[in-house]
Design an enzyme around this catalytic site. Structure first.
Site, PDB file in Angstrom:
ATOM      1  N   CYS A 126       0.818  -1.220   0.000  1.00  0.00           N
ATOM      2  CA  CYS A 126       0.000   0.000   0.000  1.00  0.00           C
ATOM      3  C   CYS A 126       0.850   1.267   0.000  1.00  0.00           C
ATOM      4  O   CYS A 126       0.634   2.176  -0.813  1.00  0.00           O
ATOM      5  CB  CYS A 126      -0.976  -0.019   1.173  1.00  0.00           C
ATOM      6  SG  CYS A 126      -0.239   0.178   2.819  1.00  0.00           S
ATOM      7  N   HIS A 137      -2.537   1.612   6.824  1.00  0.00           N
ATOM      8  CA  HIS A 137      -2.917   1.451   5.417  1.00  0.00           C
ATOM      9  C   HIS A 137      -3.087   2.825   4.791  1.00  0.00           C
ATOM     10  O   HIS A 137      -3.507   3.781   5.444  1.00  0.00           O
ATOM     11  CB  HIS A 137      -4.221   0.653   5.290  1.00  0.00           C
ATOM     12  CG  HIS A 137      -4.522   0.246   3.883  1.00  0.00           C
ATOM     13  ND1 HIS A 137      -3.878  -0.792   3.261  1.00  0.00           N
ATOM     14  CD2 HIS A 137      -5.395   0.755   2.962  1.00  0.00           C
ATOM     15  CE1 HIS A 137      -4.341  -0.923   2.016  1.00  0.00           C
ATOM     16  NE2 HIS A 137      -5.255   0.015   1.810  1.00  0.00           N
ATOM     17  N   HIS A 168      -5.918   1.880  -4.224  1.00  0.00           N
ATOM     18  CA  HIS A 168      -5.019   1.350  -3.202  1.00  0.00           C
ATOM     19  C   HIS A 168      -4.635  -0.081  -3.528  1.00  0.00           C
ATOM     20  O   HIS A 168      -5.228  -0.726  -4.390  1.00  0.00           O
ATOM     21  CB  HIS A 168      -5.663   1.439  -1.807  1.00  0.00           C
ATOM     22  CG  HIS A 168      -6.769   0.450  -1.581  1.00  0.00           C
ATOM     23  ND1 HIS A 168      -6.929  -0.230  -0.395  1.00  0.00           N
ATOM     24  CD2 HIS A 168      -7.783   0.021  -2.378  1.00  0.00           C
ATOM     25  CE1 HIS A 168      -7.987  -1.018  -0.460  1.00  0.00           C
ATOM     26  NE2 HIS A 168      -8.520  -0.888  -1.639  1.00  0.00           N
TER      27      HIS A 168
END
Length: 346
Positions: free
Chosen positions: A261, A309, A321
């Site tokens: 990520c 994240h 993402h």
């Protein structure tokens, strides 16, 4: 008094009796219901909840691994620089030692007689006086060379001390890398096993679409996102992320063909000439914080309390993402995960 008058007893029967029995039974049923709720077995968690948790824990460990790797790389680079500087300092020391030895040898060869006696015995006193002045200057150079040698010895010892610190730092970071790598491997292995026990429909709910579906979903919003980006660099980052839709998630990867990520947003802004830190918890401080209501395409959006994240906002409540190893880089709603903050990099 009326308040103390004994009420007249009525026999229990007929409609009254049936009503009483009904109330008692209803109360009994209610009590049984509450008691059953208190002791009932907990509902099983949704099929994908355990997988999501394992992926989240693996991602936390991944960001810690990325941070430790970044620090290890920095320590390795500093150590290499220190070693190079130590080698240069050693070369300077060797040269100074040679000069010091030459001066000492010259003084030894010229020594032996008292200067006053040598002056008396000299056939050419003027020449001797010139030589004495030269010897005195040589003595001054001797002291200067000695001072330089001492300074260079101190410099080398200081460099070696700094190198020892970096070696210790590098050793510590390597140990951290090993621990985090083991955690990541364990969590991902457990997630794969949990996925293998699920039905195809349950797995589809977690893995989402294929890479082709991810690219198709992102294409419809690309032009709008680029037009709404606050500047050219943010637009370039968004364009890069769109190009990478469907790419696989690989922990520790920063492109060009696979990403985790934080690696995805790092690579997106790297394509725009902007350098970002490696980890989510450093990236959130890499620009100006913005509220959720202020989001514009190109902003970094962060999730979970540990800032574990990150995605790249593309407008209309959507982001691109890299979710986890079971799903490719894709478009997803920002409200899919607990929102933790946002940063505008440029």
């Amino acid at each position: 008094m009326a308040a103390h008058r004994r009420s007249r007893q009525r026999p229990v029967g007929g409609t009254t009796a049936r009503a009483a029995v009904t109330v008692v039974l209803a109360g009994t049923a209610t009590a049984a219901g509450f008691d059953g709720a208190a002791h009932a077995a907990p509902r099983p968690a949704p099929a994908g909840a355990d997988v999501d948790r394992l992926y989240r824990e693996a991602e936390v460990a991944t960001e810690k691994y990325n941070g430790a790797k970044e620090e290890a790389d920095s320590a390795r680079e500093r150590l290499r620089d220190l070693q190079d500087e130590t080698a240069r300092a050693q070369a300077r020391l060797n040269k100074a030692r040679e000069a010091l030895g030459a001066v000492a040898a010259a003084q030894y060869r010229a020594g032996g007689l008292d200067p006053a006696l040598r002056l008396m015995l000299s056939d050419d006193p003027d020449a001797y006086l010139d030589g004495a002045a030269l010897a005195e200057r040589a003595g001054s150079r001797h002291h200067a060379e000695l001072g330089r040698v001492r300074a260079q010895l101190r410099e080398i010892e200081k460099l070696r001390g700094a190198a020892r610190v970096e070696v210790k730092t590098l050793t510590t970071r390597r140990a951290e890398l090993g621990r985090h790598k083991r955690t990541i491997t364990e969590k991902l292995s457990a997630a794969r096993q949990a996925l293998s026990r699920m039905s195809p429909e349950e797995r589809a709910g977690i893995t989402g679409g294929t890479g082709r579906a991810a690219r198709s979903a992102g294409g419809t919003a690309r032009d709008t996102a680029l037009s709404q980006a606050p500047n050219a660099r943010a637009a370039q980052a968004v364009a890069y992320a769109h190009q990478k839709l469907g790419s696989p998630y690989v922990w520790g990867a920063t492109g060009p063909d696979a990403f985790d990520c934080s690696g995805l947003v790092l690579a997106a802004y790297r394509s725009a000439g902007v350098s970002l830190p490696r980890t989510t918890y450093a990236q959130i401080d890499a620009g100006r914080r913005v509220s959720r209501s202020e989001l514009l395409p190109g902003d970094l959006v962060f999730f979970y309390s540990g800032i574990s994240h990150v995605g790249l906002y593309i407008g209309n409540g959507q982001m691109i993402h890299a979710p986890n190893p079971s799903a490719p880089v894709r478009v997803a709603p920002v409200d899919q995960m607990p929102f933790a903050g946002a940063t505008r990099v440029v």
